[in-house]
Write a protein that holds these residues in place. Sequence first.
Motif, PDB file in Angstrom:
ATOM      1  N   LYS A  33      94.344  56.283-102.025  1.00 23.31           N
ATOM      2  CA  LYS A  33      94.509  56.424-100.580  1.00 23.31           C
ATOM      3  C   LYS A  33      95.709  55.614-100.113  1.00 23.31           C
ATOM      4  N   LYS A  78     102.230  57.256 -85.744  1.00 18.77           N
ATOM      5  CA  LYS A  78     102.894  58.344 -86.477  1.00 18.77           C
ATOM      6  C   LYS A  78     102.760  58.123 -87.994  1.00 18.77           C
ATOM      7  N   THR A  81      99.227  58.919 -88.994  1.00 16.66           N
ATOM      8  CA  THR A  81      99.009  60.371 -89.057  1.00 16.66           C
ATOM      9  C   THR A  81      99.596  60.951 -90.336  1.00 16.66           C
ATOM     10  N   ARG A  82     100.819  60.546 -90.655  1.00 17.89           N
ATOM     11  CA  ARG A  82     101.476  61.039 -91.874  1.00 17.89           C
ATOM     12  C   ARG A  82     100.729  60.599 -93.128  1.00 17.89           C
ATOM     13  N   GLN A  84      97.559  59.964 -93.357  1.00 11.36           N
ATOM     14  CA  GLN A  84      96.323  60.741 -93.434  1.00 11.36           C
ATOM     15  C   GLN A  84      96.600  62.145 -93.961  1.00 11.36           C
ATOM     16  N   GLU A  85      97.717  62.729 -93.551  1.00 11.82           N
ATOM     17  CA  GLU A  85      98.086  64.064 -94.034  1.00 11.82           C
ATOM     18  C   GLU A  85      98.338  64.044 -95.538  1.00 11.82           C
ATOM     19  N   ILE A  86      99.003  62.990 -96.006  1.00 16.08           N
ATOM     20  CA  ILE A  86      99.264  62.839 -97.447  1.00 16.08           C
ATOM     21  C   ILE A  86      97.950  62.683 -98.210  1.00 16.08           C
ATOM     22  N   ASN A  87      97.038  61.883 -97.651  1.00 12.96           N
ATOM     23  CA  ASN A  87      95.734  61.675 -98.287  1.00 12.96           C
ATOM     24  C   ASN A  87      94.916  62.961 -98.335  1.00 12.96           C
ATOM     25  N   ASN A  88      94.954  63.720 -97.241  1.00 18.40           N
ATOM     26  CA  ASN A  88      94.208  64.975 -97.183  1.00 18.40           C
ATOM     27  C   ASN A  88      94.724  65.969 -98.226  1.00 18.40           C
ATOM     28  N   LYS A  89      96.044  66.023 -98.376  1.00 14.42           N
ATOM     29  CA  LYS A  89      96.639  66.934 -99.357  1.00 14.42           C
ATOM     30  C   LYS A  89      96.266  66.521-100.774  1.00 14.42           C
TER      31      LYS A  89
END
Length: 223
Positions: A33, A78, A81-82, A84-89
Amino acid sequence: AMLKSFSTLTVTARCASLATQATHGKPIIAVSKLGPYALFLKENAAKQSTKINKGSISEFSKDTAAKWKKLSEDEKKKYATRAQEINNKAMADFMKKPEGERLKLEAEARDAKEKLAKKREIRERRENWEKTGHPKLPLSAYMHFMKEKLNAGPKVSKIEDSAARVKTYAAEWKGMNDSAKAKYVKMAEAEAAKYKTDVEKWKKSNPPENNASPTKTTPKKTM
């Protein structure tokens, strides 16, 4: 054949356990993470014109922390958010893998975590032992070899590169014969002998109650 069968059963049982843990909402540690500050730190490291070595990493960390504090809350959000997007992917990519591969990666990640925890415990005990004025603990033949190789090799800035070098040198050590290791064995023996002498000198100049061993011992039960 029995050992092989036992090993297979052990891995199967462990994988089943991991699957049960996943269904109960426990975190999957095979997927790293990334936090907002870690992302900021990573980007700043990538912008460096010179490589960050062991000597400059402390200064780099301080500078980066100061820059992070100066960011506005919106800028920090920001990064959050970025990240979290990397973690989700990363999690989505992990879940796309076959179940067997996921369980294998999770088992490997847990093993690595356990080994790292043991190394940290040993290092902390060593540091605490030496901080209290005790003689410096001797290195093993393997550690003398590793120290020599790491000091002679090129400087690296990435943790991944450093880990890869350690892995390469560890494999090299395993492939060496006794005659090739003899040099480091002698170094370790000489250091161990010096340590024994230093400990005796230290005991003479310190009260008995301070002569505790750095290794945890369990009192023997008496009948």
